[in-house]
Design an enzyme around this catalytic site. Structure first.
Site, PDB file in Angstrom:
ATOM      1  N   GLN A  63      31.511  94.163 141.597  1.00  0.00           N
ATOM      2  CA  GLN A  63      31.983  94.092 142.980  1.00  0.00           C
ATOM      3  C   GLN A  63      33.123  93.087 143.160  1.00  0.00           C
ATOM      4  O   GLN A  63      33.587  92.871 144.276  1.00  0.00           O
ATOM      5  CB  GLN A  63      30.831  93.807 143.940  1.00  0.00           C
ATOM      6  CG  GLN A  63      30.265  92.407 143.874  1.00  0.00           C
ATOM      7  CD  GLN A  63      28.997  92.280 144.697  1.00  0.00           C
ATOM      8  OE1 GLN A  63      27.981  92.903 144.408  1.00  0.00           O
ATOM      9  NE2 GLN A  63      29.042  91.481 145.751  1.00  0.00           N
ATOM     10  N   ARG A 106      30.439  80.692 149.496  1.00  0.00           N
ATOM     11  CA  ARG A 106      31.862  80.394 149.279  1.00  0.00           C
ATOM     12  C   ARG A 106      32.353  79.213 150.122  1.00  0.00           C
ATOM     13  O   ARG A 106      33.466  78.726 149.888  1.00  0.00           O
ATOM     14  CB  ARG A 106      32.722  81.627 149.553  1.00  0.00           C
ATOM     15  CG  ARG A 106      32.554  82.705 148.499  1.00  0.00           C
ATOM     16  CD  ARG A 106      33.561  83.822 148.644  1.00  0.00           C
ATOM     17  NE  ARG A 106      33.587  84.688 147.479  1.00  0.00           N
ATOM     18  CZ  ARG A 106      32.972  85.871 147.402  1.00  0.00           C
ATOM     19  NH1 ARG A 106      32.305  86.345 148.422  1.00  0.00           N
ATOM     20  NH2 ARG A 106      33.039  86.586 146.297  1.00  0.00           N
ATOM     21  N   MET A 138      23.297  86.781 145.375  1.00  0.00           N
ATOM     22  CA  MET A 138      24.091  86.343 144.223  1.00  0.00           C
ATOM     23  C   MET A 138      23.840  84.852 143.955  1.00  0.00           C
ATOM     24  O   MET A 138      24.601  84.215 143.221  1.00  0.00           O
ATOM     25  CB  MET A 138      25.579  86.608 144.459  1.00  0.00           C
ATOM     26  CG  MET A 138      25.860  88.096 144.630  1.00  0.00           C
ATOM     27  SD  MET A 138      27.528  88.588 144.172  1.00  0.00           S
ATOM     28  CE  MET A 138      28.481  87.622 145.322  1.00  0.00           C
ATOM     29  N   GLY A 139      22.786  84.299 144.564  1.00  0.00           N
ATOM     30  CA  GLY A 139      22.418  82.916 144.273  1.00  0.00           C
ATOM     31  C   GLY A 139      23.231  81.892 145.042  1.00  0.00           C
ATOM     32  O   GLY A 139      23.944  82.220 145.980  1.00  0.00           O
ATOM     33  N   HIS A 193      21.484  79.385 150.509  1.00  0.00           N
ATOM     34  CA  HIS A 193      21.594  78.540 151.700  1.00  0.00           C
ATOM     35  C   HIS A 193      20.640  79.076 152.762  1.00  0.00           C
ATOM     36  O   HIS A 193      19.920  80.058 152.525  1.00  0.00           O
ATOM     37  CB  HIS A 193      23.051  78.497 152.189  1.00  0.00           C
ATOM     38  CG  HIS A 193      23.665  79.862 152.352  1.00  0.00           C
ATOM     39  ND1 HIS A 193      23.235  80.767 153.294  1.00  0.00           N
ATOM     40  CD2 HIS A 193      24.657  80.493 151.669  1.00  0.00           C
ATOM     41  CE1 HIS A 193      23.951  81.869 153.203  1.00  0.00           C
ATOM     42  NE2 HIS A 193      24.816  81.736 152.216  1.00  0.00           N
ATOM     43  N   GLN A 251      28.885  95.756 154.516  1.00  0.00           N
ATOM     44  CA  GLN A 251      27.941  95.943 153.409  1.00  0.00           C
ATOM     45  C   GLN A 251      26.626  96.535 153.918  1.00  0.00           C
ATOM     46  O   GLN A 251      26.069  97.463 153.324  1.00  0.00           O
ATOM     47  CB  GLN A 251      27.694  94.596 152.729  1.00  0.00           C
ATOM     48  CG  GLN A 251      26.534  94.579 151.762  1.00  0.00           C
ATOM     49  CD  GLN A 251      26.457  93.281 150.997  1.00  0.00           C
ATOM     50  OE1 GLN A 251      27.211  93.074 150.054  1.00  0.00           O
ATOM     51  NE2 GLN A 251      25.566  92.393 151.373  1.00  0.00           N
ATOM     52  N   VAL A 260      23.237  83.349 160.107  1.00  0.00           N
ATOM     53  CA  VAL A 260      22.823  81.945 160.238  1.00  0.00           C
ATOM     54  C   VAL A 260      24.075  81.080 160.100  1.00  0.00           C
ATOM     55  O   VAL A 260      24.890  81.289 159.199  1.00  0.00           O
ATOM     56  CB  VAL A 260      21.771  81.574 159.167  1.00  0.00           C
ATOM     57  CG1 VAL A 260      21.426  80.099 159.239  1.00  0.00           C
ATOM     58  CG2 VAL A 260      20.525  82.428 159.352  1.00  0.00           C
ATOM     59  N   HIS A 300      20.331  82.897 153.381  1.00  0.00           N
ATOM     60  CA  HIS A 300      19.469  83.623 152.445  1.00  0.00           C
ATOM     61  C   HIS A 300      17.985  83.374 152.772  1.00  0.00           C
ATOM     62  O   HIS A 300      17.167  84.285 152.725  1.00  0.00           O
ATOM     63  CB  HIS A 300      19.710  83.147 151.009  1.00  0.00           C
ATOM     64  CG  HIS A 300      21.091  83.381 150.474  1.00  0.00           C
ATOM     65  ND1 HIS A 300      21.969  82.350 150.231  1.00  0.00           N
ATOM     66  CD2 HIS A 300      21.746  84.515 150.124  1.00  0.00           C
ATOM     67  CE1 HIS A 300      23.105  82.844 149.730  1.00  0.00           C
ATOM     68  NE2 HIS A 300      22.996  84.155 149.670  1.00  0.00           N
ATOM     69  N   GLY A 311      21.940  90.527 155.410  1.00  0.00           N
ATOM     70  CA  GLY A 311      22.517  89.779 156.523  1.00  0.00           C
ATOM     71  C   GLY A 311      23.594  90.577 157.238  1.00  0.00           C
ATOM     72  O   GLY A 311      24.382  91.283 156.601  1.00  0.00           O
TER      73      GLY A 311
HETATM   74  P1  AMP Z   1      25.183  86.952 148.821  1.00  0.00           P
HETATM   75  O1  AMP Z   1      24.369  86.028 147.968  1.00  0.00           O
HETATM   76  O2  AMP Z   1      26.388  86.319 149.414  1.00  0.00           O
HETATM   77  O3  AMP Z   1      25.457  88.267 148.128  1.00  0.00           O
HETATM   78  O4  AMP Z   1      24.265  87.324 150.070  1.00  0.00           O
HETATM   79  C1  AMP Z   1      22.974  87.840 149.904  1.00  0.00           C
HETATM   80  C2  AMP Z   1      22.459  88.274 151.244  1.00  0.00           C
HETATM   81  O5  AMP Z   1      22.433  87.165 152.146  1.00  0.00           O
HETATM   82  C3  AMP Z   1      23.324  89.359 151.904  1.00  0.00           C
HETATM   83  O6  AMP Z   1      22.471  90.294 152.553  1.00  0.00           O
HETATM   84  C4  AMP Z   1      24.107  88.562 152.916  1.00  0.00           C
HETATM   85  O7  AMP Z   1      24.522  89.324 154.038  1.00  0.00           O
HETATM   86  C5  AMP Z   1      23.089  87.526 153.334  1.00  0.00           C
HETATM   87  N1  AMP Z   1      23.754  86.378 153.954  1.00  0.00           N
HETATM   88  C6  AMP Z   1      24.782  85.655 153.421  1.00  0.00           C
HETATM   89  N2  AMP Z   1      25.174  84.701 154.302  1.00  0.00           N
HETATM   90  C7  AMP Z   1      24.385  84.816 155.391  1.00  0.00           C
HETATM   91  C8  AMP Z   1      24.299  84.134 156.643  1.00  0.00           C
HETATM   92  N3  AMP Z   1      25.099  83.117 156.939  1.00  0.00           N
HETATM   93  N4  AMP Z   1      23.367  84.540 157.527  1.00  0.00           N
HETATM   94  C9  AMP Z   1      22.545  85.582 157.234  1.00  0.00           C
HETATM   95  N5  AMP Z   1      22.557  86.262 156.071  1.00  0.00           N
HETATM   96  C10 AMP Z   1      23.470  85.896 155.164  1.00  0.00           C
END
Ligand code: AMP
Length: 279
Positions: free
Chosen positions: A61, A187, A30-31, A34, A153, A176, A37, A147
């Site tokens: 969602q 967030r 979702m951009g 960090h 999820q 991470v 990602h 992740g």
């Molecule tokens: P999001 O942009 O929050 O929807 O996350 C996109 C992907 O990055 C999802 O598969 C998350 O589980 C993964 N992700 C988000 N935060 C972390 C983290 N701290 N360590 C590893 N993967 C992450």
């Protein structure tokens, strides 16, 4: 790096890559990227010849009172990061492209959403399962990396991949963390400086549970009440849930006699934070 905004362009490119013998790995996001990602992207480039990354803040969602409109974004910075990780393509559809007028098909799971985050976010996993299914059909990846920070999820996606015969290699990547232990999250940008310490209560709770189990504690209720007291000792924290469950079914466990998942969600100020550990 190619940048696609329409499903048809994205799909045509993927089809041509497959015809040319390339293998595609996919990281949906979702951009506001960090290091978490980026670690998924690194895995993607290691296991395939073409990495595709999508950025789409998926409205379906988010519940009505959630942070859809406030969700942080920085597309230019994100695209530079994606490029720096060697991705061959980025997919950036807008909302109308994904959910045109008269859109009416959703993917729902019967059981996995009835636990953990699904209880306080009733439409969340329907939205996740729908967008991920759509993205799988558009990008047609051989492998997709998610992740384990979003453990539920990941299990939902593994299940829908099996149930709907996508045949994609679903890979779970480790959480991470910042150097102080806080799980990275887009967030975290909502946290005020004085809430940072309270945000650390989640990763500290995970370590506490690990220690308690290692020391021989087998009673899940005792562990949870200890952790509850611990988290509530930090200001500005409101626990959504603490769970000790079977990592496959997410059913609560009372007596710990095999590997379990400890997962928690805590509201810290404006930020709803999650973390988990397998013990
Ligand atoms: P999001 O942009 O929050 O929807 O996350 C996109 C992907 O990055 C999802 O598969 C998350 O589980 C993964 N992700 C988000 N935060 C972390 C983290 N701290 N360590 C590893 N993967 C992450």
């Amino acid at each position: 790096m190619k940048i696609f905004k329409t499903s048809s362009d994205m799909r045509a490119w993927s089809d041509s890559m497959h015809k040319a013998g390339e293998t595609i790995s996919f990281v949906p996001t979702m951009g506001y990227l960090h290091e978490g990602h980026l670690s998924l992207m690194e895995q993607g480039t290691n296991i395939s010849s073409a990495l595709v990354v999508s950025i789409f803040v998926n409205p379906t969602q988010f519940g009505e009172n959630e942070d859809l409109d406030a969700y942080p974004t920085n597309i230019e910075r994100d695209l530079n990061l994606i490029k720096s990780k060697g991705a061959k393509a980025a997919f950036l559809p807008d909302r109308k492209e994904i959910y045109p007028e008269n859109y009416q098909t959703y993917v729902t799971l019967e059981q996995l959403p009835n636990h953990l985050c699904g209880l306080s976010r009733p439409v969340h996993f329907r939205g996740v399962a729908t967008i991920v299914s759509k993205l799988f059909n558009i990008v047609r990846p051989d492998a997709a990396i998610f992740g384990t920070k979003d453990f539920q999820q990941l299990q939902v996606i593994r299940q829908l991949n099996r149930d709907l015969n996508f045949g994609i290699n679903i890979i779970g990547a480790p959480i991470v963390r910042e150097s102080d232990g806080l799980a990275m999250s887009s967030r975290n940008a909502y946290l005020k400086p004085d809430q940072r310490d309270s945000a650390l209560s989640l990763s500290k709770a995970c370590s506490k549970v690990k220690e308690m189990v290692k020391a021989g504690e087998k009673n899940a209720s005792r562990i949870k009440s200890h952790v509850k007291e611990f988290i509530e000792s930090f200001p500005d924290t409101q626990i959504d849930y603490l769970s000790i469950c079977n990592p496959d079914t997410l059913n609560e466990v009372e007596e710990i006699d095999r590997e379990v998942l400890f997962a928690l969600a805590v509201q810290v100020g404006r930020a709803r934070l999650i973390d988990n550990i397998l013990v």
